[in-house]
Scaffold this active site. Structure first.
Site, PDB file in Angstrom:
ATOM      1  N   ASP A  85      30.934  14.498  19.824  1.00 47.94           N
ATOM      2  CA  ASP A  85      31.549  14.103  18.795  1.00 47.94           C
ATOM      3  C   ASP A  85      32.101  15.785  17.396  1.00 47.94           C
ATOM      4  O   ASP A  85      31.877  16.146  16.700  1.00 47.94           O
ATOM      5  CB  ASP A  85      31.267  12.948  17.244  1.00 47.94           C
ATOM      6  CG  ASP A  85      30.820  11.948  18.132  1.00 47.94           C
ATOM      7  OD1 ASP A  85      31.529  11.736  18.727  1.00 47.94           O
ATOM      8  OD2 ASP A  85      29.898  11.027  17.515  1.00 47.94           O
ATOM      9  N   HIS A  87      39.150  12.073  23.878  1.00 51.09           N
ATOM     10  CA  HIS A  87      39.091  10.658  23.061  1.00 51.09           C
ATOM     11  C   HIS A  87      38.875  10.883  21.772  1.00 51.09           C
ATOM     12  O   HIS A  87      39.211  12.226  21.469  1.00 51.09           O
ATOM     13  CB  HIS A  87      37.920  10.606  23.502  1.00 51.09           C
ATOM     14  CG  HIS A  87      37.115   9.826  22.609  1.00 51.09           C
ATOM     15  ND1 HIS A  87      37.357   8.581  22.258  1.00 51.09           N
ATOM     16  CD2 HIS A  87      35.420   9.802  22.698  1.00 51.09           C
ATOM     17  CE1 HIS A  87      36.112   7.445  21.947  1.00 51.09           C
ATOM     18  NE2 HIS A  87      35.667   8.678  21.704  1.00 51.09           N
ATOM     19  N   ASP A 123      35.694   1.640  23.915  1.00 47.27           N
ATOM     20  CA  ASP A 123      35.037   2.941  22.953  1.00 47.27           C
ATOM     21  C   ASP A 123      34.043   1.466  22.043  1.00 47.27           C
ATOM     22  O   ASP A 123      34.093  -0.057  21.698  1.00 47.27           O
ATOM     23  CB  ASP A 123      35.496   3.519  22.270  1.00 47.27           C
ATOM     24  CG  ASP A 123      33.951   4.567  21.381  1.00 47.27           C
ATOM     25  OD1 ASP A 123      33.531   3.907  21.004  1.00 47.27           O
ATOM     26  OD2 ASP A 123      34.955   5.727  20.682  1.00 47.27           O
ATOM     27  N   ASP A 171      25.850   5.644  24.477  1.00 47.12           N
ATOM     28  CA  ASP A 171      26.109   7.267  23.074  1.00 47.12           C
ATOM     29  C   ASP A 171      25.033   6.467  22.439  1.00 47.12           C
ATOM     30  O   ASP A 171      24.240   5.743  23.065  1.00 47.12           O
ATOM     31  CB  ASP A 171      27.382   6.276  22.484  1.00 47.12           C
ATOM     32  CG  ASP A 171      27.747   7.268  21.334  1.00 47.12           C
ATOM     33  OD1 ASP A 171      27.097   7.955  21.139  1.00 47.12           O
ATOM     34  OD2 ASP A 171      28.777   6.752  20.727  1.00 47.12           O
ATOM     35  N   GLU A 194      19.454   8.570  20.781  1.00 41.04           N
ATOM     36  CA  GLU A 194      18.681  10.449  20.405  1.00 41.04           C
ATOM     37  C   GLU A 194      17.142   9.474  20.199  1.00 41.04           C
ATOM     38  O   GLU A 194      16.493  10.312  20.026  1.00 41.04           O
ATOM     39  CB  GLU A 194      18.915  11.342  19.539  1.00 41.04           C
ATOM     40  CG  GLU A 194      20.836  11.713  19.864  1.00 41.04           C
ATOM     41  CD  GLU A 194      21.822  11.142  20.035  1.00 41.04           C
ATOM     42  OE1 GLU A 194      22.293   9.769  19.672  1.00 41.04           O
ATOM     43  OE2 GLU A 194      22.451  11.740  20.943  1.00 41.04           O
ATOM     44  N   ARG A 241      24.831  10.693  25.993  1.00 37.28           N
ATOM     45  CA  ARG A 241      25.400  11.498  24.880  1.00 37.28           C
ATOM     46  C   ARG A 241      23.861  12.773  24.407  1.00 37.28           C
ATOM     47  O   ARG A 241      23.916  13.807  24.917  1.00 37.28           O
ATOM     48  CB  ARG A 241      24.986  10.890  23.240  1.00 37.28           C
ATOM     49  CG  ARG A 241      26.058  11.924  22.489  1.00 37.28           C
ATOM     50  CD  ARG A 241      26.516  11.979  21.168  1.00 37.28           C
ATOM     51  NE  ARG A 241      25.139  10.837  20.549  1.00 37.28           N
ATOM     52  CZ  ARG A 241      25.800  10.356  19.157  1.00 37.28           C
ATOM     53  NH1 ARG A 241      27.442  10.348  18.920  1.00 37.28           N
ATOM     54  NH2 ARG A 241      25.142   9.520  18.531  1.00 37.28           N
TER      55      ARG A 241
END
Ligand SMILES: *[C@@H]1O[C@H](CO)[C@@H](O)[C@H](O)[C@H]1NC(C)=O
Ligand SMILES: *[C@@H]1O[C@H](CO)[C@@H](O)[C@H](O)[C@H]1NC(C)=O
Ligand SMILES: *[C@@H]1O[C@H](CO)[C@@H](O)[C@H](O)[C@H]1NC(C)=O
Ligand SMILES: *[C@@H]1O[C@H](CO)[C@@H](O)[C@H](O)[C@H]1NC(C)=O
Ligand SMILES: *[C@@H]1O[C@H](CO)[C@@H](O)[C@H](O)[C@H]1NC(C)=O
Ligand SMILES: *[C@@H]1O[C@H](CO)[C@@H](O)[C@H](O)[C@H]1NC(C)=O
Length: 938
Positions: A598, A656, A345, A475, A478, A582
């Site tokens: 998440d 995760h 990560d 990730d 957006e 994502r």
């Protein structure tokens, strides 16, 4: 007495006239003030109707609603077009001026249809997304469109065979201004599935009330315990419906602006968007799986994951360093738990900068990557899109003319930010704040010159020379930006983050109409103080070298980054990998998979993840899964165990967890380790089947994880099942998703016979219908094989690279006919596991079909190679388990293509009716094209 009578009348009559105005019954209204603080004064000033009869039993009924004569009038029509003008004297558009003239057109796409509504002579924004808008869709059923030329224009999308209206817009309410477009329709039934990305607590939508679902990509963790229709990371204006007779259809609205959909009890839908135009595709099915395939003829079929990407994967945010990862990998191996992929990560990076790594705690990571490779395992790294403005990667971007999301003109640039960074100083790059210490720029992957993608790929190339990662996890796309428009963002109080000046978007004056549009959609309503730019960049920004507004393209940020990153995998590895993203949009499945974000370590999150994976399969993104055991918060032994069991049946299977939470790899508890080992071994044994399902989806379109109603549409009991699912047509999985359960209720469709694949009744037929099944912690969760199916499988191992060398096996579930015969069939797709796929049809792959015929005298298994690959060695087929075999076979009579062959370790039990054929180097699939294995029965 009188007033009760009046209310009843209102409910019954669509055109009851009160106070000189026609009213609309409470179940079929279109909200005229859909903001949270609707009031009578505002309502009537819009010319809408205010209903003071608030009904506390139906609190979602809009009190302020459009009168029935709201919309456009068709002033001239042809068979396929209509010219529309606002209804004279009708209610205007509350959020702008309706365009004075619109053009409605429709056309057939083979059996499907597409409608379009746009202003005449004005070019409006269209999403720059590569879809096949002229797809020629062939089906046994077809749709047509009927223009209803009444005073209030409406149209019907009809199924030709029976006249069912898929859309019937006579409910009214068509409005079209620059920043407010609205269309409503009656629906043929309440059975609607899809729209995303949201948390849905049931797979099927709830039409007992009005619900507004915002659709706007946002960094918003799913809240499965709450009850808010929040918009999450991706945008999917696509739904699948079932008509009363069970025929299925699909509807895709091709629009990328901030938007929302209201599901209402008529049943009806109201769709609103604040930009672009209305372009709607209608797919006729008639089976649910047909609908998904037809949709994918427009948006593209899913990418084929590397074989290893179907293995088990592990990640956490907050490993103390490489040593802890090493110990974790070893702990899993020591516990006999298959694992293929280890993730890192954002903490592997040097202060969260892409294409760097921490030279202290993670100094040994590149070497450990090589070590993992030598163990047959793989590495996937996270990358965020935003690039800190003061280091090499950014400089190379600027120097090579890569483009970033920008301010429209120099004079509006936040100079107090840009001037801090020599590389950004004289640019219009819109700088924001994410994980890195300093400000970041957001690459514009929609850049039509390709310079941005070229630079992005080159960054991966340079980095891959330092460490040979295999998969890419993207990730925050957006894209997420911290603290937009805030005076005191959360990170000011974080020791891990300097107090960088936050981005401020224009919220007043001439430049504010993008950031503060007249109507901001439900995407920004559910939390007070939200605006569209909350947690992201200014809508005012520009993309595509200044030709488009971020206002329009924002929902495409994740998709565009995904496409560039998919190309990077090809350039860097020359082989397939897997990109997991994502943020998604229609067509994302062509390039990547998705994890469900998440989530939190709660039972509700386990439940909704079962639904989310089915929905993303409907959206054309079958490589999907949730963070197993839960990301945020502290998991429990029982929750983690149940989640590992379920997660073994999602294509993307990854445990995760987050920074600060206790370790939750499956070897933390002996019970969870044992359950994970059992379920992962089952998964690995059946990966040839899972891979074949993915391959078929890439080749022909379709789902991998499939809701039950897809296969058993004529069984009403399947229509509202949320927590069971199928692998393809043939394997039914019933996970345990509630605390304390030791059994689980399930519905086994009566349209098939089923064999148990679980421990205690392995290979035996179970009774269909509603049932309760044992589900102790230490057994395989209830999994059933459909009679009539043959699944390819392979002896498992601790990695897929080892498992791929093991013997092939088949499991055959016989379907019995009334005349005493029995049959089953199946198929296998196989390739080298990681060759890059440009065109699936010309890819180097094997395809085999299996056909089993039983008569009381003879048993026959026919294997046909229908397509051969080159340079791939296939293991022998050494085991065939046949369930439901009714006779005692004569094991001395085995022959293959007419020559005797021995299978001395074979075994038959008349009690279980399992016929277990085992040979050594039994069937060599590398030579020949057809194998007929036959034997006699006693
Ligand atoms: C709608 O247009 C038609 C054709 O021009 C006209 O006859 C009709 O009166 C119009 N209706 C309204 C409500 O304006
Ligand atoms: C990585 O491996 C190389 C070659 O074996 C070795 O020289 C180097 O010291 C190692 N680096 C670290 C940080 O362990
Ligand atoms: C980038 O743009 C500048 C100015 O437009 C031009 O001089 C330069 O050649 C371009 N560089 C590349 C690599 O395209
Ligand atoms: C950018 O790349 C795409 C895909 O490779 C290609 O079709 C297109 O022509 C390229 N555009 C330019 C301007 O090079
Ligand atoms: C679907 O099932 C859920 C959960 O059992 C239930 O709450 C809901 O009312 C059902 N919906 C319909 C339309 O029956
Ligand atoms: C079938 O035979 C294999 C050995 O080839 C064995 O591992 C397996 O357990 C047997 N299956 C059953 C149901 O007994």
């Amino acid at each position: 007495m009188l007033s009760i009578f009046a209310i009843t009348l209102v409910l019954l009559s669509a055109n009851f006239v009160a106070n000189g105005q026609s009213t609309v019954p409470p179940n079929s209204r279109i909200d005229c003030d859909p903001t949270p603080n609707s009031n009578q004064g505002e309502c009537t000033s819009r010319g809408c109707i205010w209903d003071s009869n608030f009904d506390s039993n139906n609190p979602t009924v809009p009190l302020c609603y459009y009168p029935p004569n709201t919309g456009y009038n068709a002033t001239s029509t042809t068979k396929t077009t209509a010219t529309l003008k606002p209804v004279p004297g009708g209610v205007g558009n509350p959020y702008g001026s309706n365009y004075p003239e619109l053009q409605f057109t429709w056309k057939s796409l083979g059996s499907a249809v597409k409608i379009q509504i746009a202003p005449v002579d004005i070019t409006r924004y269209r999403p720059p997304v590569d879809i096949n808008e002229n797809a020629n869709i062939q089906s046994s059923e077809a749709f047509t469109v009927e223009i209803v030329n009444k005073n209030i224009f409406s149209f019907n999308v009809k199924r030709k065979s029976n006249g069912v209206r898929i859309w019937d817009t006579s409910i009214g309410g068509l409005l079209f201004a620059d920043q407010f477009i609205q269309i409503s329709t009656y629906l043929p039934s309440k059975k609607i599935y899809g729209f995303g990305e949201h948390i849905h607590k049931n797979l099927q939508h709830d039409f007992s009330k009005y619900t507004t679902w915002g659709m706007f990509a946002r960094d918003e963790p799913p809240d499965s315990a709450g009850d808010t229709p929040k918009n999450l990371y991706g945008v999917h204006p696509f739904y699948l419906g079932l008509e009363d007779d069970g025929k299925a259809y699909g509807v895709f609205i091709f629009n990328s602006n901030a938007q929302e959909v209201v599901t209402g009890p008529a049943p009806h839908l109201t769709y609103r968007t604040i930009g672009g135009q209305l372009e709607v595709f209608f797919f006729p099915g008639p089976k649910p799986e047909d609908v998904v395939q037809q949709y994918q003829q427009v948006v593209g079929t899913p990418f084929l994951p590397a074989y290893w990407a179907l293995g088990f994967q592990l990640c956490r945010y907050g490993y103390t360093g490489v040593d802890e990862v090493k110990q974790t990998v070893k702990r899993l191996a020591d516990a006999g738990i298959p694992q293929d992929v280890q993730f890192a990560d954002i903490d592997y990076m040097d202060r969260y900068k892409d294409f760097t790594y921490d030279h202290n705690k993670w100094a040994a990571w590149p070497n450990f990557t090589d070590e993992l490779h030598s163990m047959g395992k793989r590495v996937t790294l996270i990358f965020d899109p935003a690039i800190q403005a003061d280091y090499d990667s950014f400089k190379r971007g600027i120097d090579s003319n890569a483009s970033f999301i920008e301010w429209p003109t120099q004079d509006v640039v936040m100079k107090n930010i840009n001037d801090q960074y020599p590389y950004a100083k004289n640019t219009k790059v819109m700088l924001g704040v994410v994980w890195p210490d300093k400000h970041v720029g957001f690459p514009d992957f929609l850049d039509p010159t390709n310079l941005t993608t070229k630079w992005w790929i080159n960054e991966f190339k340079l980095y891959h020379q330092q460490q040979a990662f295999d998969g890419i996890w993207i990730d925050m796309n957006e894209p997420s930006n911290f603290g937009t428009n805030e005076d005191h963002p959360w990170y000011y109080d974080s020791s891990d983050h300097p107090d960088d000046l936050p981005l401020k978007c224009p919220t007043s004056g001439d430049n504010a109409h993008y950031d503060i549009p007249p109507y901001a959609t439900a995407s920004s309503f559910w939390q007070s103080g939200n605006v569209l730019a909350t947690k992201t960049l200014c809508m005012f920004g520009t993309t595509m070298r200044g030709t488009q507004r971020f206002f329009d393209t924002k929902n495409l940020y994740g998709l565009s980054e995904t496409i560039s990153t998919y190309q990077a995998v090809k350039e860097v590895r020359g082989k397939r990998g897997a990109v997991v993203t994502r943020s998604t949009f229609p067509s994302s499945g062509r390039y990547a998979g998705h994890w469900l974000g998440d989530n939190t370590a709660r039972w509700e999150d386990l439940q909704t993840s079962v639904i989310g994976a089915q929905e993303f399969n409907i959206f054309g993104i079958p490589y999907v899964g949730s963070d197993i055991c839960g990301f945020i918060g502290t998991t429990t032994e029982e929750l983690c165990l149940r989640w590992q069991q379920m997660g073994a049946f999602h294509s993307f299977s990854r445990n995760h967890n987050t920074l600060g939470a206790p370790l939750q790899d499956p070897a933390q508890w002996p019970t969870v380790a044992a359950a994970t080992r059992k379920h992962n071994l089952f998964r690995y044994r059946h990966l040839p089947y899972l891979f074949s399902l993915h391959f078929a989806a890439t080749l022909n379109g379709g789902t991998v994880v499939r809701p039950l109603f897809f296969e058993f549409t004529d069984e009403e009991a399947t229509h509202n099942l949320s927590h069971q699912f199928l692998w393809g047509s043939n394997m039914l999985i019933v996970p345990v998703v509630t605390q304390g359960a030791t059994t689980v209720d399930a519905y086994l469709p009566t349209g098939a016979d089923w064999y148990s694949m679980s421990d205690s009744y392995y290979g035996t037929k179970v009774t269909s219908g509603h049932g309760n099944y044992a589900a102790p912690w230490d057994a395989l969760i209830p999994v059933f094989l459909r009679a009539g199916a043959i699944l390819p499988r392979q002896s498992p191992a601790l990695t897929t690279s080892d498992a791929r060398k093991n013997r092939f096996e088949l499991v055959v579930g016989l379907k019995h006919a009334e005349d005493g015969t029995a049959t089953a069939s199946g198929e296998l797709y196989w390739d080298d596991g990681e060759a890059w796929v440009d065109t699936i049809n010309t890819h180097n792959f094997y395809h085999f079909t299996y056909d089993f015929q039983y008569t009381s005298a003879i048993g026959t298994l026919t294997i046909k190679q229908t397509k051969a690959a080159t340079g791939i060695t296939l293991p022998y087929l050494d085991n065939i388990e046949v369930f439901g075999y009714p006779s005692l076979p004569d094991m001395k009579t085995f022959n293959l293509n007419g020559s005797p062959i021995s299978a001395p370790a074979s075994d038959y039990s008349p009690f279980s009716q399992i016929f277990n054929i085992t040979g050594s180097n039994f069937i060599n699939l590398n030579t020949g094209k057809q194998w007929i294995l036959q034997w006699k029965n006693h």
